[in-house]
Design an enzyme around this catalytic site. Structure first.
Site, short mmCIF file in Angstrom:
data_model
loop_
_atom_site.label_atom_id
_atom_site.label_comp_id
_atom_site.label_asym_id
_atom_site.label_seq_id
_atom_site.Cartn_x
_atom_site.Cartn_y
_atom_site.Cartn_z
N GLU A 179 0.84 -1.20 0.00
CA GLU A 179 0.00 0.00 0.00
C GLU A 179 0.87 1.26 0.00
O GLU A 179 0.79 2.10 0.90
CB GLU A 179 -0.97 -0.02 1.19
N GLU A 389 -5.36 -8.35 -1.39
CA GLU A 389 -6.07 -8.23 -0.11
C GLU A 389 -7.53 -7.94 -0.37
O GLU A 389 -7.85 -7.05 -1.17
CB GLU A 389 -5.52 -7.07 0.74
C1 BGP Z 1 -4.61 -3.06 4.73
C2 BGP Z 1 -3.23 -3.47 5.18
C3 BGP Z 1 -3.16 -4.75 5.94
C4 BGP Z 1 -4.40 -5.11 6.71
C5 BGP Z 1 -5.69 -4.69 6.08
C6 BGP Z 1 -6.90 -4.80 6.96
O1 BGP Z 1 -4.68 -1.68 4.64
O2 BGP Z 1 -2.35 -3.65 4.08
O3 BGP Z 1 -1.97 -4.77 6.67
O4 BGP Z 1 -4.30 -5.03 8.03
O5 BGP Z 1 -5.64 -3.38 5.58
O6 BGP Z 1 -6.91 -3.72 7.84
P1 BGP Z 1 -7.16 -3.88 9.39
O7 BGP Z 1 -6.14 -4.83 9.85
O8 BGP Z 1 -6.98 -2.54 9.93
O9 BGP Z 1 -8.54 -4.40 9.53
#
Ligand code: BGP
Length: 491
Positions: A179, A389
């Site tokens: 990201e 993701e």
């Molecule tokens: C993205 C990141 C991840 C992950 C995901 C879910 O932005 O790349 O590392 O954590 O989001 O977010 P969260 O863990 O805050 O629910």
């Protein structure tokens, strides 16, 4: 049965990040990394940071996380049982170079990742390695200040060179920075993306932080672009089989209304949140609108940015990525008038959208937006895409039989997979899909364990209690069937 056909060799799998699941934060010579000094929080309480070092009175979720460090064999075998074709994980720079600039690497760190990759291969799983996922050696932050210092570029490229050389033949899919566009997001981007720290302990890493400096962030991001381009070139030189992608936090933004000003705003938000980084990494040059719409507006020294862009133009062109990968959780709307309905989200907010619902953590759920985003991005870049993701963070509770019946997660994923099928039918070249948090792990935004994403439950709570045992949720068997039928049987 789905009506859509996924390509042969489609990379079905799951995704994780080292600081959120590995644990072993000081094991076998590992140095501290920036997330190792970020405390837990909740959806209403921001995570705080203690940049000077570990404070005994604080709880840091990365220290043990779900202890993949000691459970990797069991975990990867479970992924193998689900039929994963691909497993996304990240390396920690400080596990291999504890201070980031050590003369010699740490052999135990090198061995750990080799064992992990070999276990993947044994299970027929292709590793997809994010070289930097929200981490940076803490010692390097203290010494150099973070990515805004150009000295960091060559140190990081040296780390990449070690990875490409050591794991040649074991790993062929790489992502440079997770990201990367999160660097545009104030304090969160400083800490998570760029290793730039606040001066004081107990500073806020998210909302309300007042220590952000856009000039440092934009120069830091430029240095990451240069480093990423150098790494892509090197990866190809070391092994022509290597494929390197960028990784963008996908942010689909619709105009809230058909008012021309809303449409223009939505276009500008799409550019800022997605294409500023995408253009540099895929096309090898900054977009024409960067000067006025981004730098000038954010009070960044335009002449300096132009000078950097011109100086590094050749490097950026020579290191364009092989594919575009992204995370997709939500869409947002852009409105020029206050709608009174701000939407939640990980790193992007926006005006609300009355047509879609939100998750337990307030993240809008919009499967159709995934198809829209895939088609927009593919039209723009014409390189293979990969969704690395996507998933649902939920508060999983046990049913009367003691098991976790996560039908809501299955519904979420089915709806998104159908939209992927539609985009493929429309001609999008989609390489794969790795569902986020395939095994429960620490949330990046809140630091909680309670926000669970996995097919596999891990016994651990927000305060660090639990015996860490693993359990299959209903979604485990469901996903196995999806993979076995290459996306035909969606249950
Ligand atoms: C993205 C990141 C991840 C992950 C995901 C879910 O932005 O790349 O590392 O954590 O989001 O977010 P969260 O863990 O805050 O629910």
């Amino acid at each position: 049965m789905s009506d859509y056909k996924f390509p042969e060799g489609f990379l079905w799998g799951g995704a994780t990040a080292a600081n959120q699941f590995e644990g072993g934060y000081d094991a076998d010579g590992k140095g501290l990394s920036v997330p190792d000094v970020i405390m837990g929080g909740t959806v209403d309480t921001p995570r705080l940071i203690t940049p000077a070092g570990v404070r005994p009175e604080a709880y840091y979720p990365s220290h043990e996380a779900i202890d993949f460090y000691h459970h990797y064999e069991e975990d990867i075998d479970l992924f193998g049982e689900m039929g994963f074709k691909c497993f996304r994980l990240s390396t920690q720079w400080s596990r291999i170079f504890p201070n980031g600039d050590d003369e010699k690497p740490c052999q135990a760190g090198i061995d750990f990742y080799r064992n992990v990759f070999e276990r993947c291969k044994k299970n027929g799983i292709e590793p997809l390695v994010t070289i930097s996922h929200y981490e940076f050696p803490l010692a390097l932050s203290h010494k150099y200040g973070g990515w805004d210092n150009p000295k960091v570029i060559d140190l990081w490229v040296r780390f990449c060179e070690l990875l490409f050389t050591e794991y040649k033949g074991l790993v062929k899919y790489w992502l440079t920075f997770n990201e990367i566009n999160c660097a545009m997001m104030g304090a969160f981007g400083n800490v998570m993306g760029l290793g730039i720290l606040p001066a004081d302990d107990w500073a806020m890493t998210f909302t309300g932080a007042d220590w952000d400096d856009p000039q440092r962030r934009f120069e830091g991001l430029h240095n990451q672009f240069v480093a990423s381009a150098k790494a892509v070139k090197l990866a190809h030189e070391i092994d022509s089989a290597n494929k390197v992608g960028c990784m963008i936090a996908g942010n689909a933004t619709y105009p809230r209304t058909c008012k021309p000003a809303d449409v223009q705003l939505a276009t500008e938000v799409m550019r800022e949140n997605n294409f500023y980084c995408g253009d540099v990494q895929v096309r090898g040059a900054y977009p024409v609108w960067a000067e006025h719409q981004i730098w000038e507006r954010d009070g960044v020294d335009v002449a300096r940015m132009k000078e950097l862009a011109a100086r590094d133009a050749e490097v950026l062109k020579a290191g364009t990525v092989d594919f575009y990968s992204f995370s997709y959780y939500m869409s947002a709307t852009a409105a020029t008038e206050d709608t009174g309905e701000a939407s939640g989200g990980n790193i992007f907010g926006g005006a609300g959208n009355p047509y879609i619902k939100a998750s337990d953590w307030g993240w809008p759920i919009d499967p159709a937006g995934l198809r829209w985003y895939l088609e927009e991005v593919y039209d723009r870049y014409q390189v293979p895409l990969m969704i690395v993701e996507n998933g649902l963070g939920a508060n999983d509770e046990r049913g009367e039989d003691g098991k976790i019946h996560d039908s809501y997660r299955i519904d979420y994923m089915r709806d998104h997979i159908v939209e992927m099928g539609k985009a493929i039918q429309d001609g999008v070249d989609l390489m794969g899909y790795t569902m986020w948090g395939c095994i429960d792990l620490v949330s990046a935004s809140t630091g909680e364990m309670k926000k669970r994403y996995g097919f596999i439950y891990v016994d651990k709570d927000n305060n660090g209690n639990g015996d860490l045992h693993r359990e299959k949720k209903d979604s485990f068997d469901w996903y196995r069937q999806v993979i076995a039928t290459n996306g035909k049987d969606l249950g």
